[in-house]
Design a protein around this motif. Structure first.
Motif, mmCIF file in Angstrom:
data_model
loop_
_atom_site.group_PDB
_atom_site.id
_atom_site.type_symbol
_atom_site.label_atom_id
_atom_site.label_comp_id
_atom_site.label_asym_id
_atom_site.label_seq_id
_atom_site.Cartn_x
_atom_site.Cartn_y
_atom_site.Cartn_z
ATOM 1 N N UNK A 409 0.825 -1.205 0.000
ATOM 2 C CA UNK A 409 0.000 0.000 0.000
ATOM 3 C C UNK A 409 0.861 1.259 0.000
ATOM 4 N N UNK A 410 0.358 2.296 -0.665
ATOM 5 C CA UNK A 410 1.035 3.583 -0.657
ATOM 6 C C UNK A 410 -0.006 4.688 -0.633
ATOM 7 N N UNK A 411 0.444 5.869 -0.296
ATOM 8 C CA UNK A 411 -0.465 6.999 -0.208
ATOM 9 C C UNK A 411 -0.744 7.586 -1.583
ATOM 10 N N UNK A 412 -1.980 8.010 -1.795
ATOM 11 C CA UNK A 412 -2.323 8.778 -2.973
ATOM 12 C C UNK A 412 -2.739 8.001 -4.194
ATOM 13 N N UNK A 413 -2.428 6.704 -4.245
ATOM 14 C CA UNK A 413 -2.787 5.908 -5.415
ATOM 15 C C UNK A 413 -2.648 4.432 -5.062
ATOM 16 N N UNK A 414 -2.683 3.585 -6.073
ATOM 17 C CA UNK A 414 -2.575 2.142 -5.884
ATOM 18 C C UNK A 414 -1.249 1.624 -6.435
ATOM 19 N N UNK A 415 -0.700 0.555 -5.839
ATOM 20 C CA UNK A 415 0.514 -0.050 -6.391
ATOM 21 C C UNK A 415 0.229 -0.752 -7.714
ATOM 22 N N UNK A 416 1.292 -1.052 -8.450
ATOM 23 C CA UNK A 416 1.140 -1.716 -9.747
ATOM 24 C C UNK A 416 0.510 -3.108 -9.611
ATOM 25 N N UNK A 417 0.604 -3.693 -8.426
ATOM 26 C CA UNK A 417 0.063 -5.037 -8.197
ATOM 27 C C UNK A 417 -1.446 -5.042 -7.975
ATOM 28 N N UNK A 418 -2.080 -3.867 -7.898
ATOM 29 C CA UNK A 418 -3.519 -3.798 -7.651
ATOM 30 C C UNK A 418 -4.295 -4.402 -8.824
ATOM 31 N N UNK A 419 -5.498 -4.907 -8.512
ATOM 32 C CA UNK A 419 -6.331 -5.616 -9.476
ATOM 33 C C UNK A 419 -7.558 -4.789 -9.844
ATOM 34 N N UNK A 420 -7.909 -4.810 -11.107
ATOM 35 C CA UNK A 420 -9.044 -4.060 -11.626
ATOM 36 C C UNK A 420 -10.337 -4.804 -11.319
ATOM 37 N N UNK A 421 -11.189 -4.209 -10.487
ATOM 38 C CA UNK A 421 -12.455 -4.840 -10.101
ATOM 39 C C UNK A 421 -13.634 -4.288 -10.877
ATOM 40 N N UNK A 422 -13.386 -3.483 -11.898
ATOM 41 C CA UNK A 422 -14.466 -2.959 -12.715
ATOM 42 C C UNK A 422 -14.773 -1.510 -12.405
ATOM 43 N N UNK A 423 -15.821 -1.013 -13.016
ATOM 44 C CA UNK A 423 -16.195 0.392 -12.869
ATOM 45 C C UNK A 423 -17.029 0.607 -11.615
ATOM 46 N N UNK A 424 -16.863 1.768 -11.010
ATOM 47 C CA UNK A 424 -17.714 2.165 -9.887
ATOM 48 C C UNK A 424 -19.102 2.470 -10.446
ATOM 49 N N UNK A 425 -20.151 1.864 -9.892
ATOM 50 C CA UNK A 425 -21.468 1.979 -10.520
ATOM 51 C C UNK A 425 -22.058 3.381 -10.416
ATOM 52 N N UNK A 426 -22.841 3.721 -11.424
ATOM 53 C CA UNK A 426 -23.546 4.986 -11.417
ATOM 54 C C UNK A 426 -23.468 5.683 -12.750
ATOM 55 N N UNK A 427 -24.367 6.634 -12.994
ATOM 56 C CA UNK A 427 -24.346 7.386 -14.242
ATOM 57 C C UNK A 427 -23.131 8.302 -14.314
ATOM 58 N N UNK A 428 -22.965 8.977 -15.440
ATOM 59 C CA UNK A 428 -21.764 9.773 -15.681
ATOM 60 C C UNK A 428 -21.669 11.000 -14.785
ATOM 61 N N UNK A 429 -22.809 11.548 -14.372
ATOM 62 C CA UNK A 429 -22.802 12.755 -13.560
ATOM 63 C C UNK A 429 -22.566 12.478 -12.090
ATOM 64 N N UNK A 430 -22.370 13.553 -11.330
ATOM 65 C CA UNK A 430 -22.127 13.422 -9.897
ATOM 66 C C UNK A 430 -23.427 13.272 -9.124
ATOM 67 N N UNK A 431 -23.408 12.470 -8.053
ATOM 68 C CA UNK A 431 -24.563 12.363 -7.175
ATOM 69 C C UNK A 431 -24.747 10.966 -6.615
ATOM 70 N N UNK A 432 -25.809 10.840 -5.802
ATOM 71 C CA UNK A 432 -26.163 9.545 -5.227
ATOM 72 C C UNK A 432 -26.894 8.702 -6.262
ATOM 73 N N UNK A 433 -26.624 7.423 -6.278
ATOM 74 C CA UNK A 433 -27.325 6.501 -7.163
ATOM 75 C C UNK A 433 -27.401 5.145 -6.497
ATOM 76 N N UNK A 434 -28.198 4.254 -7.069
ATOM 77 C CA UNK A 434 -28.473 2.969 -6.430
ATOM 78 C C UNK A 434 -28.347 1.837 -7.447
ATOM 79 N N UNK A 435 -27.540 0.837 -7.091
ATOM 80 C CA UNK A 435 -27.340 -0.306 -7.963
ATOM 81 C C UNK A 435 -28.449 -1.333 -7.833
ATOM 82 N N UNK A 436 -28.443 -2.311 -8.739
ATOM 83 C CA UNK A 436 -29.506 -3.315 -8.780
ATOM 84 C C UNK A 436 -29.134 -4.630 -8.105
ATOM 85 N N UNK A 437 -27.861 -4.996 -8.129
ATOM 86 C CA UNK A 437 -27.474 -6.302 -7.595
ATOM 87 C C UNK A 437 -25.989 -6.295 -7.233
ATOM 88 N N UNK A 438 -25.548 -7.216 -6.363
ATOM 89 C CA UNK A 438 -24.136 -7.304 -6.011
ATOM 90 C C UNK A 438 -23.416 -8.382 -6.820
#
Length: 520
Positions: A409-438
């Motif tokens: 672990x390091x401050x400010x970002x992720x190490x090169x060994x980090x794994x891509x878990x996909x996109x953070x859910x939600x529309x393109x704009x800023x705000x609260x939103x709600x997903x459908x399933x886990x």
């Protein structure tokens, strides 16, 4: 030769029946010279209690919150959570995949867990670092057009993988899993701990701060990681068969009370306030008191907590028809003035200690109280930072990164060994939103899909900034004491930078930060 001691199996809670027909060799063996139980004997003990059954739940991808229990889970009734004085009714007690035990222990620098005491052995104390010990679980998660299907077992079946963080960095399997029972607090020397009866550590907790606080580069210790989060979510889905976590446990999400003393007093341990405000205060909860010398009522400012922060309410006593005295568990008396500010704070740890099974102190549904599930106490009125997860805003979208080994672990970002878990859910704009399933990627179970609400789909809010943003944001889970529907097991606020701190940012210790990161 090392001296050993075999724990008296008749004192080990919830396993007396399971052990009645077993010999002494199946009981955990305590090594007196090192002050620990041997990991091999604990693993053998857990192995004797396996039932080998596959417990499943089918989670619909659509708007319905109801899930369907499958496999050995089909036909098992949902538990009825308890409160202090009325035990939970939990038909999962004794089932292999759902076994858990309270223990004292920790984790070595290489990530190997250890146990120094087991509840009932005469050594155990919740004033020492307390963990929930479980067997290593095996999982299978499949997906169709209509559902995500999760199956969990205490025995590896064809097609199954080990649960998140089950593999140590060297590829060896953990002998068992440990999860912090309590939220993060620190001792007088600033050492992180998981103990009962302590004010939670907030105000300086962040993803970046956790790197130094937990000394992740040189210890096996870490802030809460995705694997800890996964366990609670998986158990909840299997036991309660709903995507709506707040329909069972609201947590402390609507306990936002701020007021001023009505009477000035000196050298006291109480604060006298108006009766209508006092009626909203729960004995056993925690509050903060400040001289309120500034203009803002925000609890984040030091002048609103400079007398005490996180003091436990021990009783309420009527002063007259209009006023009530709130008494606090404090070491040093204090003065009050009618210009001061008294406000609710995240609960102290151990609020759920007297509950037998899953539940909350007096109500699981009043939105004012924490809850416990599978022995893990949650929902104290603050976010819990994940120490191995960050959201990257790329300027055209998002990527959620999971770091399998917190040593990197390091401050400010992720190490090169980090794994891509996909996109953070939600529309393109800023705000609260709600997903459908886990769905789970690289050990992180998070929301997917969009278009739900507080009553359909997952029901727990996500907050994201606009996709056009560039930078890193920390993963703040669960919610805080005034956000109601913008909280819950799947709630995430993804708007603050990785070094962001505030009065409602906390976390917990993790013994699972060091892992290989493979579901093998």
């Amino acid at each position: 030769m090392a001296k050993t001691h075999i724990a008296d199996h008749e004192t080990l809670e919830r396993v007396a029946i399971a052990l009645e027909s077993m010999g002494a060799s199946t009981v955990p063996i305590f090594n007196e010279e090192i002050g620990r139980y041997t990991n091999a004997s604990i693993a053998a003990w857990l192995a004797k209690m396996r039932d080998g059954k596959n417990y499943g739940v089918s989670i619909p991808k659509g708007s319905s919150t109801a899930c369907t229990k499958t496999g050995a889970n089909a036909g098992i009734a949902n538990p009825k959570p308890g409160v202090i004085g009325r035990a939970a009714v939990d038909p999962y007690v004794g089932h292999g995949a759902f076994l858990f035990f309270e223990v004292n222990g920790g984790v070595d620098a290489d990530g190997m867990p250890y146990v120094t005491a087991i509840d009932g052995d005469g050594r155990f104390s919740r004033k020492d670092d307390t963990w929930i010990l479980t067997p290593v679980l095996y999982t299978l998660e499949t997906e169709t057009d209509d559902a995500v299907n999760l199956t969990v077992s205490d025995t590896r079946q064809p097609g199954m993988s080990r649960q998140p963080a089950a593999l140590l960095p060297n590829g060896a399997q953990r002998p068992y899993m440990l999860y912090a029972k309590y939220a993060l607090s620190v001792d007088a020397d600033g050492k992180p701990r998981s103990v009962s009866g302590a004010p939670v550590k907030t105000r300086s907790v962040s993803h970046d701060g956790g790197v130094s606080l937990m000394k992740t580069a040189t210890t096996g210790d870490a802030l809460k990681v995705a694997a800890d989060d996964w366990y609670v979510k998986a158990m909840f889905l299997l036991k309660y068969a709903t995507k709506n976590s707040q329909s069972i446990f609201t947590g402390c999400t609507a306990y936002d009370v701020t007021t001023a003393p009505t009477v000035a007093e000196s050298n006291t341990t109480r604060v006298v306030i108006a009766k209508d405000k006092a009626d909203q205060i729960i004995v056993g909860s925690a509050m903060m008191l400040g001289t309120h010398t500034g203009d803002s009522t925000d609890r984040g400012y030091s002048y609103n907590c400079d007398i005490f922060d996180g003091a436990k309410v021990i009783r309420k006593v009527a002063v007259d028809v209009s006023n009530v005295a709130i008494y606090f568990d404090v070491a040093t008396p204090f003065n009050t003035a009618t210009t001061y500010q008294l406000a609710t704070a995240p609960w102290n740890t151990g609020a759920c200690d007297m509950i037998e099974g899953d539940g909350s102190p007096t109500s699981c549904a009043d939105s004012k109280q924490p809850f416990v599930i599978q022995g893990v106490e949650l929902g104290l009125g603050m976010y819990e930072v994940l120490g191995n997860v960050l959201i990257q805003y790329t300027g055209s979208g998002t990527v959620v990164w999971v770091n399998p080994d917190t040593k990197n672990e390091k401050s400010g970002s992720m190490p090169d060994s980090a794994l891509n878990a996909g996109a953070f859910p939600g529309p393109a704009g800023e705000g609260w939103n709600y997903g459908l399933y886990p769905k789970t990627f690289h050990g992180l179970m998070m929301q997917h899909g969009t278009g739900a609400s507080t009553s359909i789909g997952i029901c727990d809010g996500n907050y994201k900034v606009a996709d056009t943003t560039v930078g890193w944001r920390e993963w703040l889970s669960l919610g805080l004491l005034g956000y109601r529907g913008r909280a819950g097991l799947w709630c995430v606020s993804g708007s603050g930078g990785p070094g962001g701190t505030w009065w409602y940012f906390g976390s917990r210790r993790s013994a699972n930060g060091r892992s290989r990161g493979e579901a093998a």
